[in-house]
Design an enzyme around this catalytic site. Structure first.
Site, PDB file in Angstrom:
ATOM      1  CE  LYS A 176       2.277   7.269   1.415  1.00 43.61           C
ATOM      2  NZ  LYS A 176       2.051   6.062   2.863  1.00 43.61           N
ATOM      3  CD  GLN A 231       4.556   5.167   4.523  1.00 46.53           C
ATOM      4  OE1 GLN A 231       4.589   5.440   4.268  1.00 46.53           O
ATOM      5  NE2 GLN A 231       4.791   3.697   3.937  1.00 46.53           N
ATOM      6  CG  ASP A 250      -1.867   5.139   5.071  1.00 47.97           C
ATOM      7  OD1 ASP A 250      -2.855   5.597   4.311  1.00 47.97           O
ATOM      8  OD2 ASP A 250      -1.489   5.264   6.029  1.00 47.97           O
TER       9      ASP A 250
END
Length: 301
Positions: free
Chosen positions: A56, A99, A122
């Site tokens: 990422k 995460q 997200d």
């Protein structure tokens, strides 16, 4: 030997998106603005999570997005993690992710609910889920959004097609089923939502009629060639480690023989999830500076 014409190359599509984002940032950035910035919260030392985070960050660098990595000990309490999230909510950072997975003593949903929806790149927050379901501008859930981008970039028709989504998680299956049936530029499909609890005969019946199958159940090799019809398009969201190898939820060789298009694992959905995260970060940044452009907004995906 797999031919390129059958492979839905997520890596290639993702690179194209990231390049587009980089060019858009360059065209919009001026001396009165800070470049976009992403925060990444990593709890513990899970090797898979560390690998995902590296990917990422690498994509953000290519897109011209700055980043900050916040590494926290596995033993951090839920309350301490909530304090860190509150700091990020109040900061000038454009978006951030926590995460997953988190250590078992931390309630994942409590953490997701604590993130400012405008910085939830997200796309997991219930407010973003709800807006996505209604077809409103929002931070779209990253994996479903990436899958729809992959479909669009490869000119796959969804309108009126029978799509079977196998898996009903809040992160992938549920939002994806809604988005595919929605009135986006990619959507308007007839969607059947199944999971591993769907009676076997019913599941087989739906799979054999499907024009497009998207599977996300976390069961290596779950979908086999005898479960699909000739010419089907298969998108494999699964990531499973078996004997040191990463494989999907699809038994690739047998399904490949019958499908018209198929995603590889790795190199299919994974890179598209990351590119969707990059798009969400771009949109959050544009929103902060009240920049209006048509790209990546409602109905445009």
């Amino acid at each position: 030997m797999p031919t390129k014409s059958k492979i839905l190359d997520g890596k290639k599509s993702s690179e194209s998106i990231i390049s587009d984002v980089e060019q858009e940032i360059i065209s919009l950035l001026n001396d009165d603005m800070n470049p976009p910035k992403l925060g990444v919260v990593l709890v513990g030392n899970n090797p898979a999570s560390e690998s995902y985070v590296r990917n990422k960050i690498r994509a953000c660098k290519k897109a011209g997005i700055e980043h900050i990595l916040i590494k926290l000990d596995e033993t951090i309490s839920e309350n301490e993690l909530l304090i860190e999230i509150d700091k990020l909510n109040k900061s000038d950072i454009d978006g951030f992710i926590v995460q997953l997975p988190l250590p078992s003593h931390i309630d994942m949903q409590n953490i997701i609910n604590s993130i400012d929806p405008s910085k939830d790149v997200d796309g997991f927050h219930p407010i973003n889920f709800g807006k996505t379901a209604l077809g409103l501008p929002s931070m779209k859930p990253a994996t479903p959004y990436g899958i729809l981008k992959l479909i669009k970039m490869n000119k796959i028709e969804t309108k009126g097609k029978h799509v079977v989504v196998v898996g009903r998680s809040n992160i992938v299956g549920k939002p994806l089923s809604i988005m595919l049936g929605n009135d986006f530029s990619i959507g308007r499909a007839t969607v059947t939502s199944c999971d591993i609890n769907t009676p076997k005969n019913l599941l087989l019946s739906e799979l054999k009629r499907a024009d497009i199958i998207i599977i996300a159940v976390g069961r290596p090799g779950f979908l086999t060639g005898d479960m699909v019809k000739e010419g089907v398009i298969v998108i494999d969201v699964g990531i499973n480690k078996v004997d040191g190898k990463i494989i999907g939820d699809v038994e690739f060789d047998s399904v490949y023989e019958k499908c018209s298009l198929i995603t590889p694992v790795p190199g299919g959905v994974g890179p598209m999830t990351i590119s969707a995260l990059v798009i969400n970060t771009l949109n959050s940044w544009k929103s902060k500076y009240k920049i209006k452009t048509k790209r990546y907004e409602k109905g445009n995906l």
